[in-house]
Design a protein around this motif. Structure first.
Motif, PDB file in Angstrom:
ATOM      1  N   ALA A  54       0.846  -1.184   0.000  1.00 14.59           N
ATOM      2  CA  ALA A  54       0.000   0.000   0.000  1.00 14.59           C
ATOM      3  C   ALA A  54       0.879   1.231   0.000  1.00 14.59           C
ATOM      4  O   ALA A  54       1.994   1.221   0.520  1.00 14.59           O
ATOM      5  CB  ALA A  54      -0.892   0.003   1.220  1.00 14.59           C
ATOM      6  N   TYR A  56       0.672   5.143   1.248  1.00 11.35           N
ATOM      7  CA  TYR A  56      -0.120   6.108   2.010  1.00 11.35           C
ATOM      8  C   TYR A  56       0.368   7.515   1.712  1.00 11.35           C
ATOM      9  O   TYR A  56       1.576   7.754   1.608  1.00 11.35           O
ATOM     10  CB  TYR A  56      -0.006   5.836   3.510  1.00 11.35           C
ATOM     11  CG  TYR A  56      -0.760   4.606   3.929  1.00 11.35           C
ATOM     12  CD1 TYR A  56      -2.146   4.622   4.017  1.00 11.35           C
ATOM     13  CD2 TYR A  56      -0.084   3.429   4.228  1.00 11.35           C
ATOM     14  CE1 TYR A  56      -2.838   3.485   4.389  1.00 11.35           C
ATOM     15  CE2 TYR A  56      -0.772   2.294   4.600  1.00 11.35           C
ATOM     16  CZ  TYR A  56      -2.154   2.332   4.683  1.00 11.35           C
ATOM     17  OH  TYR A  56      -2.839   1.212   5.052  1.00 11.35           O
ATOM     18  N   SER A  57      -0.588   8.439   1.579  1.00  9.28           N
ATOM     19  CA  SER A  57      -0.198   9.830   1.363  1.00  9.28           C
ATOM     20  C   SER A  57       0.432  10.385   2.630  1.00  9.28           C
ATOM     21  O   SER A  57       0.020  10.060   3.749  1.00  9.28           O
ATOM     22  CB  SER A  57      -1.439  10.643   1.001  1.00  9.28           C
ATOM     23  OG  SER A  57      -1.219  11.990   1.303  1.00  9.28           O
ATOM     24  N   THR A  58       1.442  11.230   2.448  1.00  9.40           N
ATOM     25  CA  THR A  58       2.118  11.804   3.615  1.00  9.40           C
ATOM     26  C   THR A  58       1.211  12.758   4.373  1.00  9.40           C
ATOM     27  O   THR A  58       1.465  13.080   5.531  1.00  9.40           O
ATOM     28  CB  THR A  58       3.380  12.578   3.175  1.00  9.40           C
ATOM     29  OG1 THR A  58       3.045  13.322   1.994  1.00  9.40           O
ATOM     30  CG2 THR A  58       4.512  11.643   2.863  1.00  9.40           C
TER      31      THR A  58
ATOM     32  N   GLY B 448      -6.039  17.121   6.509  1.00 12.11           N
ATOM     33  CA  GLY B 448      -5.423  17.825   5.379  1.00 12.11           C
ATOM     34  C   GLY B 448      -4.143  18.551   5.786  1.00 12.11           C
ATOM     35  O   GLY B 448      -3.487  18.191   6.765  1.00 12.11           O
ATOM     36  N   GLU B 449      -3.797  19.559   4.981  1.00 12.35           N
ATOM     37  CA  GLU B 449      -2.594  20.358   5.266  1.00 12.35           C
ATOM     38  C   GLU B 449      -3.010  21.725   5.790  1.00 12.35           C
ATOM     39  O   GLU B 449      -4.111  22.181   5.486  1.00 12.35           O
ATOM     40  CB  GLU B 449      -1.797  20.557   3.959  1.00 12.35           C
ATOM     41  CG  GLU B 449      -1.286  19.296   3.325  1.00 12.35           C
ATOM     42  CD  GLU B 449      -0.045  18.749   4.014  1.00 12.35           C
ATOM     43  OE1 GLU B 449       0.524  19.477   4.863  1.00 12.35           O
ATOM     44  OE2 GLU B 449       0.344  17.610   3.716  1.00 12.35           O
ATOM     45  N   ILE B 558       5.069  -1.295   1.719  1.00 13.44           N
ATOM     46  CA  ILE B 558       4.204  -0.247   2.224  1.00 13.44           C
ATOM     47  C   ILE B 558       4.975   1.065   2.176  1.00 13.44           C
ATOM     48  O   ILE B 558       5.983   1.223   2.846  1.00 13.44           O
ATOM     49  CB  ILE B 558       3.730  -0.559   3.651  1.00 13.44           C
ATOM     50  CG1 ILE B 558       2.788  -1.758   3.615  1.00 13.44           C
ATOM     51  CG2 ILE B 558       2.964   0.599   4.252  1.00 13.44           C
ATOM     52  CD1 ILE B 558       3.393  -3.038   3.952  1.00 13.44           C
ATOM     53  N   GLY B 559       4.520   1.982   1.351  1.00 15.29           N
ATOM     54  CA  GLY B 559       5.286   3.193   1.143  1.00 15.29           C
ATOM     55  C   GLY B 559       4.524   4.460   1.457  1.00 15.29           C
ATOM     56  O   GLY B 559       3.365   4.423   1.826  1.00 15.29           O
ATOM     57  N   GLN B 560       5.225   5.560   1.307  1.00 15.49           N
ATOM     58  CA  GLN B 560       4.611   6.866   1.525  1.00 15.49           C
ATOM     59  C   GLN B 560       4.858   7.735   0.304  1.00 15.49           C
ATOM     60  O   GLN B 560       5.913   7.632  -0.326  1.00 15.49           O
ATOM     61  CB  GLN B 560       5.247   7.538   2.744  1.00 15.49           C
ATOM     62  CG  GLN B 560       4.924   6.827   4.034  1.00 15.49           C
ATOM     63  CD  GLN B 560       4.351   7.776   5.054  1.00 15.49           C
ATOM     64  OE1 GLN B 560       4.798   8.891   5.176  1.00 15.49           O
ATOM     65  NE2 GLN B 560       3.350   7.329   5.775  1.00 15.49           N
ATOM     66  N   ALA B 561       3.896   8.581  -0.028  1.00 18.26           N
ATOM     67  CA  ALA B 561       4.042   9.450  -1.188  1.00 18.26           C
ATOM     68  C   ALA B 561       3.110  10.633  -0.989  1.00 18.26           C
ATOM     69  O   ALA B 561       2.228  10.575  -0.136  1.00 18.26           O
ATOM     70  CB  ALA B 561       3.664   8.692  -2.452  1.00 18.26           C
ATOM     71  N   PRO B 562       3.294  11.703  -1.766  1.00 16.68           N
ATOM     72  CA  PRO B 562       2.316  12.793  -1.655  1.00 16.68           C
ATOM     73  C   PRO B 562       0.946  12.336  -2.145  1.00 16.68           C
ATOM     74  O   PRO B 562       0.843  11.332  -2.857  1.00 16.68           O
ATOM     75  CB  PRO B 562       2.882  13.893  -2.544  1.00 16.68           C
ATOM     76  CG  PRO B 562       4.035  13.334  -3.245  1.00 16.68           C
ATOM     77  CD  PRO B 562       4.389  12.026  -2.664  1.00 16.68           C
ATOM     78  N   THR B 563      -0.091  13.068  -1.745  1.00 14.12           N
ATOM     79  CA  THR B 563      -1.446  12.758  -2.197  1.00 14.12           C
ATOM     80  C   THR B 563      -1.483  12.746  -3.713  1.00 14.12           C
ATOM     81  O   THR B 563      -0.901  13.613  -4.366  1.00 14.12           O
ATOM     82  CB  THR B 563      -2.419  13.817  -1.677  1.00 14.12           C
ATOM     83  OG1 THR B 563      -2.440  13.730  -0.265  1.00 14.12           O
ATOM     84  CG2 THR B 563      -3.810  13.594  -2.211  1.00 14.12           C
ATOM     85  N   TRP B 564      -2.174  11.745  -4.264  1.00 16.02           N
ATOM     86  CA  TRP B 564      -2.233  11.609  -5.714  1.00 16.02           C
ATOM     87  C   TRP B 564      -3.212  12.632  -6.278  1.00 16.02           C
ATOM     88  O   TRP B 564      -4.391  12.591  -5.984  1.00 16.02           O
ATOM     89  CB  TRP B 564      -2.660  10.199  -6.097  1.00 16.02           C
ATOM     90  CG  TRP B 564      -2.412   9.944  -7.530  1.00 16.02           C
ATOM     91  CD1 TRP B 564      -1.196   9.740  -8.112  1.00 16.02           C
ATOM     92  CD2 TRP B 564      -3.371   9.898  -8.572  1.00 16.02           C
ATOM     93  NE1 TRP B 564      -1.340   9.573  -9.460  1.00 16.02           N
ATOM     94  CE2 TRP B 564      -2.657   9.664  -9.773  1.00 16.02           C
ATOM     95  CE3 TRP B 564      -4.745  10.041  -8.630  1.00 16.02           C
ATOM     96  CZ2 TRP B 564      -3.273   9.561 -11.004  1.00 16.02           C
ATOM     97  CZ3 TRP B 564      -5.358   9.938  -9.851  1.00 16.02           C
ATOM     98  CH2 TRP B 564      -4.640   9.700 -11.027  1.00 16.02           C
ATOM     99  N   ASP B 565      -2.738  13.562  -7.059  1.00  8.93           N
ATOM    100  CA  ASP B 565      -3.621  14.604  -7.556  1.00  8.93           C
ATOM    101  C   ASP B 565      -3.821  14.477  -9.055  1.00  8.93           C
ATOM    102  O   ASP B 565      -3.700  15.443  -9.802  1.00  8.93           O
ATOM    103  CB  ASP B 565      -3.120  15.994  -7.160  1.00  8.93           C
ATOM    104  CG  ASP B 565      -4.175  16.710  -6.347  1.00  8.93           C
ATOM    105  OD1 ASP B 565      -5.274  16.140  -6.200  1.00  8.93           O
ATOM    106  OD2 ASP B 565      -3.917  17.821  -5.871  1.00  8.93           O
ATOM    107  N   CYS B 566      -4.085  13.276  -9.520  1.00 11.93           N
ATOM    108  CA  CYS B 566      -4.445  13.028 -10.906  1.00 11.93           C
ATOM    109  C   CYS B 566      -3.367  13.512 -11.864  1.00 11.93           C
ATOM    110  O   CYS B 566      -3.661  14.137 -12.879  1.00 11.93           O
ATOM    111  CB  CYS B 566      -5.784  13.655 -11.237  1.00 11.93           C
ATOM    112  SG  CYS B 566      -7.064  13.071 -10.146  1.00 11.93           S
ATOM    113  N   MET B 575      -4.773  24.549  -2.613  1.00  8.39           N
ATOM    114  CA  MET B 575      -5.654  23.897  -3.574  1.00  8.39           C
ATOM    115  C   MET B 575      -6.650  22.967  -2.906  1.00  8.39           C
ATOM    116  O   MET B 575      -7.515  22.404  -3.564  1.00  8.39           O
ATOM    117  CB  MET B 575      -4.821  23.084  -4.549  1.00  8.39           C
ATOM    118  CG  MET B 575      -4.114  23.914  -5.555  1.00  8.39           C
ATOM    119  SD  MET B 575      -3.160  22.811  -6.558  1.00  8.39           S
ATOM    120  CE  MET B 575      -2.158  23.968  -7.396  1.00  8.39           C
ATOM    121  N   GLN B 576      -6.514  22.753  -1.600  1.00  8.03           N
ATOM    122  CA  GLN B 576      -7.424  21.827  -0.927  1.00  8.03           C
ATOM    123  C   GLN B 576      -8.844  22.353  -0.976  1.00  8.03           C
ATOM    124  O   GLN B 576      -9.078  23.552  -1.094  1.00  8.03           O
ATOM    125  CB  GLN B 576      -7.012  21.677   0.537  1.00  8.03           C
ATOM    126  CG  GLN B 576      -5.686  21.011   0.728  1.00  8.03           C
ATOM    127  CD  GLN B 576      -5.341  21.023   2.195  1.00  8.03           C
ATOM    128  OE1 GLN B 576      -5.632  20.105   2.906  1.00  8.03           O
ATOM    129  NE2 GLN B 576      -4.726  22.092   2.644  1.00  8.03           N
TER     130      GLN B 576
END
Lengths: 304, 668
Positions: A54, A56-58, B448-449, B558-566, B575-576
């Protein structure tokens, strides 16, 4: 009442629910002149997702991780309340209030999980979800009030058992109106056409699918599985209003209900094949009409 | 009884001492200790009364005409006394931390006013004499006025204070009329069940509904709530919203207890007002941008739910359907306790946010969950509870009101069916709208941020504030999971709503408690399910990670990444989605009743200049009812100006003339 003997009912829901998606897809493929996916495709999908990692978003917090689990647990418990046969695992006076509110809790967590990602797409989906549920929920409750009034009972098991051929014969119009309202609610609550298109490719117009954009792996499997069980539950609700199986022996009514639920999936598939998705600003009108049908049913129920 | 009076004495005494103490820290500590000691006294007196159903009373002579120091602690009083003791004690503990940043400034006055507010409320629920009641009522109102205007250097706060003072005294004017009429028909200034005729009962009921309804914040009379709650310091908002407005509900309940019989149209009126307050309250709440103003409108909504419960109770009594009456009254009265707990909790949470971020504006916040985890968790519990969702306490009282309304549909009377239908539809809609509103608040403020500088670099509030939040959150969970016990205890207050004898009430409550027991069992299954699925997910993850270790080149993990914004690679926090955009579709749907207005800069050129967008939802009852009313009143009074020249001799002449006229009238 707690009847652990009836535990097979939630188990049947958990086992057969993903099949509904398969049937819907097959029906849509048939209408489009394609062969379509295998009937068991959703099971393969779920299995694959469960074995994936999975991301997860930071931005997200524990809320995002808790939400899929809460959603799945809520539908599983509701599956213990809505009966296929004469009774279910849990049944007491007022059980449907708890059932609807557990689904409300599920929605609450879906929505805050969507907002937890901080993405505006997910915010959009969340906003639409709460708007439409605000209209669907009163309609659902009025429909249930009609059933309660007609059968003079506040538990789903008892109410559905009282829907006998005699009741059908004398209150045909009332029950049909309730069923019509429930069809609309089923389509709206489960993100089907004409309210939401599960297969669209534009995030801007989606509701349910856009709320779960950031979920992946087992979390996404949980959410898809919960959605399947939710569709199953609403179908059972509709089937039990439509079919007077209350007077049959328990096992027969269970079998008839399950068959009918699968037929509902065919019906949903036909609706999806023949209709376009409504524009988002038109959806409230559809939901208002569900409420109007339910109120009309209540008027009829009072006259009898 | 003496225990309660000792408690009141302690609270007042420490208040006076705090008034004269120079050191801010000492004066806060003194008054808080007083409130805590008082609360212990109140609790230890009220809980036995509530569970065993006895009645304590004390009557002493008092020199004031028509007055006597007549106090009684019965089931109904005890219920409200428990709320007062609980919320005030928690708010007092919270205030130690909350007020620590205000330096040395007038804290004595604030501590004094807070203690007087507590003492005033306790005396309101105890008093059984009209004069004593009115004195206590006035102490409560004035004390809260001084608390609301604590930040009186701000113009908006002074304005809010004025609105509150005027509104509360309009209510008191109706109460004066109510008590005079009551004393006339019963022949005694004490509250006693008298032989009151039908018309008289109806007039008394309407007077009480307006007088007490102003304090409670029923829909067209609610205008002071959204002004006063945001202006006051947060622990005061918690007390005012949690318990002080409930004094209005107490008044209505006590009136129902005094009047010998009910009329059907009272039930319809209560239900209509309740449904109106509920739905409009939550819609207006959804439209707000100010965190505390939003919570204030939610108080209007919850008062609506309580009124619907009382209304269906009255309906059940009129229709001789004890099951409906008991379930309705029990639901309404239990919702009083529940709302006190979760609204207190939400205001304390909002206070912590406002104190840290220095802004009330929802759309400027965001991401607070990571910076203030305890406050966020407590606020989430309050939010779930106020939406009436299981497994917390809000569900319990709504469940009771639902079961009363569904049963009203079985009665076969048109009025009962329509009332039941209205309550069911309204409660369902309020539930869904409240969920929309609190997902907005929690999602935008805590998740959110951060949306602006205000929401960055915050930290958890002092321990005393966290302790207050945790205590009330725990109460939400306890009432939710031990609901059968609490429903049994509500039988004694319901007894006073002249429904049935104690045994019959317990007989009606038994099936309700049994149903709630099933609810609790189901909820425990639910929690077990959550735990089971958590374990399953953890197992899956650990298996995947083990597999990843053995094949480091291509295995999933299992990873981490910024929110996927298409596909868009440079998202910013601005932008939220905002709270305003989240609520906009629903508000558009109700544009006819809300009359929201928005102002925006149109983008016209190829190189657009800076654009902005404002939206505002007015309060219709204040804009279209009160403001014209007051404008008309001030026009009318200005016409009377010729009477006033400011010459003392002239005023003496007026007095003389009045005396002569009165003399002539008496002699005639």
């Amino acid at each position: 009442m707690i009847n652990l003997k009836e535990i097979f009912q939630p188990l049947a829901a958990m086992l057969l629910a993903p099949l509904l998606f398969g049937i819907i897809n097959r029906v849509k493929a048939f209408f489009a002149g394609r062969r379509g996916q295998p009937l068991l495709q959703s099971y393969y999908d779920l299995w694959k997702l469960l074995n994936k990692g999975a991301v997860y978003s930071t931005t997200t917090s524990w809320v995002f991780r808790a939400s899929p689990v809460v959603c799945l647990a809520a539908v599983v418990i509701v599956a213990c309340i809505i009966p296929l046969g004469a009774r279910n695992v849990i049944s007491f006076s007022g059980d449907f209030v708890l059932a609807v509110y557990l689904l409300g809790l599920m929605r609450f967590f879906m929505v805050i999980a969507a907002l937890d990602t901080g993405s505006s797409f997910e915010g959009m989906g969340a906003s639409r979800e709460v708007q439409f549920s605000m209209l669907a929920e009163p309609a659902l409750f009025i429909g249930l009030a009609v059933l309660a009034r007609l059968t003079s009972s506040l538990s789903l098991a008892q109410a559905f058992s009282s829907v006998t051929p005699q009741v059908w014969a004398s209150h045909c119009a009332t029950l049909l109106l309730v069923a019509a309202a429930f069809v609309i609610i089923l389509l709206a609550e489960n993100a089907r056409i004409p309210v939401d298109d599960p297969n669209t490719h534009l995030e801007l117009t989606m509701i349910h699918e856009v709320m779960v954009l950031d979920n992946s792996g087992p979390d996404f499997a949980f959410i898809m599985y919960a959605a399947a069980i939710k569709l199953w539950l609403f179908s059972v609700l509709l089937v039990r209003v439509l079919l007077p199986v209350g007077s049959m022996p328990g096992w027969a009514s269970v079998l008839v209900s399950i068959t009918a639920v699968l037929l509902i999936a065919v019906l949903v598939g036909i609706v999806e094949s023949c209709m376009a998705r409504l524009r988002l600003i038109k959806v409230p009108h559809l939901l208002f009409s569900a409420a109007a049908l339910a109120i009309l049913a209540l008027v009829f129920a009072f006259r009898d | 009884m003496h225990l309660v009076l000792v408690g009141v004495g302690l609270v007042i005494l420490t208040g006076f001492v705090a008034l004269f103490l120079r050191n801010a820290k000492h004066c806060m500590r003194f008054s808080v200790l007083g409130v805590l000691a008082g609360s212990v006294c109140f609790m230890s007196a009220a809980v036995p009364v509530l569970t065993r159903g006895q009645q304590l009373s004390l009557q002493l002579p008092w020199q004031v005409p028509y007055g006597s120091f007549y106090v009684v602690l019965d089931g109904l009083s005890a219920l409200f006394l428990v709320c007062i003791a609980l919320v005030c004690a928690v708010a007092a503990i919270y205030s130690v931390g909350y007020m620590s940043e205000h330096g040395n400034r007038r804290l004595g006055m604030m501590a004094f006013a807070f203690n007087m507010l507590v003492a005033g409320m306790v005396m309101v629920v105890l008093a059984r004499n009209s004069m004593l009641f009115l004195v206590a009522w006035e102490i409560m109102s004035l004390a809260s006025y001084f608390l609301v205007t604590f930040h009186h250097e701000e113009k908006s706060v002074r304005q809010a204070g004025w609105i509150y003072l005027i509104a509360t005294h309009i209510g008191t004017a109706f109460l004066l009329a109510f008590f005079m009429l009551l004393a006339k028909v019963t022949g005694t200034p004490n509250f006693e069940k008298g032989d009151i005729s039908g018309t008289c009962s109806s007039i008394l009921f309407v007077l009480a509904l307006i007088g007490f309804g102003t304090k409670a914040g029923i829909m067209p009379l609610h205008v002071w709530l959204p002004e006063a709650h945001p202006a006051a310091p947060s622990h005061v908002s918690a007390v005012m919203s949690g318990v002080m407005i409930k004094m209005g509900i107490y008044g209505i309940a006590r009136t129902l207890a005094i009047l010998p019989s009910f009329e059907l149209w009272w039930a319809c009126l209560l239900i209509a007002l309740g449904a109106g307050s509920g739905i409009l309250g939550v819609l207006l709440a959804l439209a707000q941008h100010d965190l505390k103003r939003l919570l204030a409108y939610h108080s209007v909504e919850n008062i609506g739910i309580i009124l619907m419960g009382l209304g269906i109770g009255v309906l059940g009594t009129v229709m001789h359907a004890p099951a409906i009456a008991v379930a309705g009254f029990a639901g309404g009265l239990l919702h009083v306790v529940n709302h006190a707990v979760f609204k207190g909790l939400l205001f304390l949470g909002a206070g912590a946010v406002v104190r840290a971020a220095k802004t009330h504006e929802i759309d400027r916040l965001g991401g607070l969950q990571k910076q203030m985890p305890v406050t966020a968790a407590a606020f989430l519990i309050g939010a779930v509870a106020i939406c009436g969702l299981p497994p917390l306490n809000g569900f319990v009282s709504e469940f009771l009101i639902y079961s009363a309304s569904f049963k009203a549909g079985f009665l076969g009377s048109g009025a009962a069916l329509v009332s039941g239908l209205i309550i069911v539809a309204a409660l369902a809609m309020i539930g869904a709208l409240a969920a929309a509103c609190f997902t907005k608040v929690f999602g935008i403020v805590f998740l959110g941020e951060p949306r602006s500088k205000h929401a960055e670099g915050l930290s958890e509030p002092p321990a005393s504030m966290c302790a207050g939040e945790i205590a009330l959150a725990a109460c939400c969970i306890i009432i939710g999971l031990a609901s059968p016990v609490f429903v049994r205890a509500i039988g004694n207050p319901v007894l006073h709503m002249n429904v049935l004898d104690p045994d019959a009430i317990q007989k009606q409550l038994a099936p309700l408690a049994a149903n709630l027991l099933y609810v609790v069992i189901t909820v425990l299954f639910f929690l077990a399910c959550i735990a089971a699925f958590m374990i399953i997910r953890n197992r899956l993850f650990s298996r995947i990670q083990r597999a990843a270790k053995s094949r480091p080149d291509q295995a999933p993990m299992i990873g981490q990444a910024p929110t996927w914004d298409c596909g868009y690679m440079a998202p910013t926090a601005r932008m939220q989605y905002t709270g305003s955009s989240f609520a906009q579709p629903i508000l558009d749907l109700f544009q006819t009743v809300l009359q929201s207005r928005s102002k925006k800069v149109k983008i016209a050129d190829l190189f657009p200049r800076e654009a902005d967008f404002h939206s505002h939802t007015p309060d219709l009852s204040s804009d279209f009812f009160y403001q014209p009313l007051f404008r008309w009143t001030s026009w009318f009074i200005s016409k009377m100006r010729w009477l006033q020249y400011g010459v003392v001799q002239l005023y003496v002449l007026y007095i003389m003339l009045t005396l002569i006229i009165l003399l002539l009238w008496k002699v005639r």
